[in-house]
Structures are given as C-alpha cells and as structure tokens.
Design an enzyme around this catalytic site. Structure first.
Site, PDB file in Angstrom:
ATOM      1  N   LEU A  33      16.192 -11.500   6.322  1.00 30.73           N
ATOM      2  CA  LEU A  33      17.227 -12.523   6.470  1.00 30.73           C
ATOM      3  C   LEU A  33      18.526 -12.782   5.461  1.00 30.73           C
ATOM      4  O   LEU A  33      18.198 -12.273   4.356  1.00 30.73           O
ATOM      5  CB  LEU A  33      16.416 -13.898   6.220  1.00 30.73           C
ATOM      6  N   HIS A  37      21.425 -16.109   9.323  1.00 34.06           N
ATOM      7  CA  HIS A  37      20.101 -16.608   9.834  1.00 34.06           C
ATOM      8  C   HIS A  37      19.621 -18.198   9.128  1.00 34.06           C
ATOM      9  O   HIS A  37      19.334 -18.835  10.056  1.00 34.06           O
ATOM     10  CB  HIS A  37      18.957 -15.822   9.228  1.00 34.06           C
ATOM     11  N   GLY A 147      22.883 -17.060  17.215  1.00 34.53           N
ATOM     12  CA  GLY A 147      24.169 -16.845  16.542  1.00 34.53           C
ATOM     13  C   GLY A 147      25.034 -16.172  17.365  1.00 34.53           C
ATOM     14  O   GLY A 147      24.884 -15.056  18.195  1.00 34.53           O
TER      15      GLY A 147
END
Ligand code: AMP
Length: 281
Positions: A33, A37, A147
C-alpha cells in the site's frame, strides 16, 4: 482494527455491523500500500460507518507469471498503514480461501474490457471480475472504491455490477501522484534509480498534451505523446489511446465524445507503468 483471513468470520462481523444499520464500504487492493490506496481508504471511512479493505494478490488477473512472483508483498506494513488510516477490517485471505475451486467463470463486457489493457493483458479483466465479484458477494458493501489510475478497470467494474445486478455503488477516486507527477503504484519500487528519475516523463507529457486540445487533431496529439516518450531510450510506449471515458471506444475526432480520456501504458525498463489524462475540449 480486525485482521481477518477467513470468509465466514468476516461475514459474521459484517452481519453484526449491518444489524446496527451501519453502512459498509469496501476498498479492494493487492497490498504493498501507498498513499494512492490510503486516499481510497480515507474516502471510504468518510462515506461509511465501516471500512473494509481487502489485501489479496489475485493470481487470476496476472497474465504474466514473473509479474505475479515479483509483486511486492508487505502485509505487516500494510496493516500498520491501514490502522492509522481508519480501516476497521482488513480482509487478507489465502489463495485457498478465495479459490477453493478454480474459478471457471468467463465474463464478456464488450468493448470496455476488450480494448487497451484487455487487448494487451489477455485474461486480466476476467481475473479482476472474478475476484471483485467474489469480494462483493462476501462483503456485500454499500459502497466500493477504485482509483482512476486504473481508469479502464473502473469501467469494467461498473459494467460487471450492472451485468450481475450487484447492489453496490462504485466510487471512482482521483489519481494520487508523487511531487514530480509520477502516479503512485506498487510497481514503482521496482524502478532503478535511473528509471525512477525518468518515469515522470509520462505524466509530464500527458499534461503538456492537454495544451494542444482542440487545436491539434486526436491523431496529432497521440503522435506527440508517443514520440515524446519513446524519444527516451529507457521508455517504450505499449499503447496510447484517446477514448470516450465511458465506453472506452477510441475516438478519431474531438467531437466524437464529451469525455475524452487518454490512456497510456509504458514500459520503463521492464516495469510496466500506466497512467491517464482527461482532456477538456
Ligand atoms: P492495486 O493494489 O494496484 O490493485 O490497487 C488497488 C486500488 O488502488 C485500485 O482501485 C487502484 O486503482 C487504486 N490505486 C492504485 N494506485 C493509485 C493512485 N496512484 N491513485 C489513486 N488510486 C490508486
């Protein structure tokens, strides 16, 4: 924050949350991550009472074995980041837990999944649809967060929930970038220092190209982007397409769409980077 590996256990916790009328949000990730994120996790926490983050490197979406093997795995660090971002449940299942039997489902979403990433990574979106549909059935979230860095993926997920009638709201979140413009990606750690220094050329060129719209034609803008990036010997553009941001259909003229988006994939050395840009006409 609870870290759960088991589907039954997670469903038990979430049933309790739902009984209390709590709204549940899900952020699917493959771990390693970064702030991209984390921006999704924070948004999820804001919009919902309960934030679930899945961390699972999904083998069925990798069409390249080396990419799967070399994909960074940093669960302990991920959990520490998630805790401070306000996540309530980390779902980190084993491969056996997610795929007790091989998933033989074959999806077809038409153009949204067959062009660009769909063409260059055969089977990739099928694997994405397999894992994300399973996560939706397990978590039954009210909201899910993705995303825009993976721009086409959002369109595929939207098509999937429509086709399968899954009652979840898909939320697309903006791309988070380094100060020099490079889109954050778990794969960036694989760049050598020289490649890392050169990689911002991708975002810089995309941004520059917005200045030429609509005076230059779609074809000229495409050529500008491809030639400028390929001029660097470390870079190789795999594709650059300007598409309708809803259908993923390539456009030939700016008047073909009200929502033109340029989607690019570039090999920087052997690291495959993706990015995209929205054009204002
Ligand atoms: P991944 O772990 O690569 O599967 O990504 C999990 C989610 O994080 C996907 O919805 C990605 O689009 C999103 N994501 C990855 N990088 C970024 C970024 N730089 N900005 C915003 N979202 C991102």
């Amino acid at each position: 924050m609870k870290i759960v590996n088991n589907i039954k256990e997670l469903k038990g916790y979430l049933a309790q949350e739902r009984q209390k009328n709590r709204k549940i949000g899900l952020v699917p990730t493959m771990g390693a991550l970064h702030n991209g994120h984390i921006s999704l996790v924070k948004r999820c926490g804001k919009d919902n009472d309960v934030c679930v983050v899945s961390v699972f490197v999904n083998p069925t979406q990798f069409n390249n074995k080396t990419d799967l093997v070399t994909y960074p795995r940093t669960l302990d660090k991920d959990c520490a980041l998630l805790e401070s971002a306000g996540c309530n449940y980390v779902f980190a299942p084993s491969e056996q837990e997610m795929y007790p039997e091989p998933d033989v489902r074959k999806f077809d979403f038409g153009t949204v999944s067959s062009v660009m990433e769909g063409a260059y990574r055969p089977g990739h979106f099928n694997g994405v649809a397999q894992v994300v549909s399973k996560l939706f059935y397990i978590v039954e979230p009210d909201n899910a967060y993705f995303g825009e860095k993976d721009f086409q993926q959002v369109a595929v997920i939207r098509a999937m929930v429509k086709q399968l009638n899954i009652p979840v709201l898909i939320n697309a979140c903006p791309i988070i970038r380094e100060a020099d413009g490079l889109a954050l990606s778990s794969r960036n750690v694989r760049l050598t220092p020289e490649q890392r220094q050169k990689a911002p050329l991708i975002a810089r060129t995309l941004k520059e190209s917005t200045n030429f719209v609509p005076e230059k034609s779609v074809q000229e803008v495409k050529e500008y982007v491809i030639n400028t990036i390929n001029a660097d010997p470390v870079m190789r553009v795999e594709y650059y397409e300007i598409v309708d941001g809803n259908t993923m259909n390539a456009i030939n003229s700016w008047s073909d769409t009200t929502y033109p988006v340029g989607c690019i994939t570039v090999y920087c050395g052997d690291v495959r980077l993706i990015d995209n840009i929205k054009y204002n006409k």
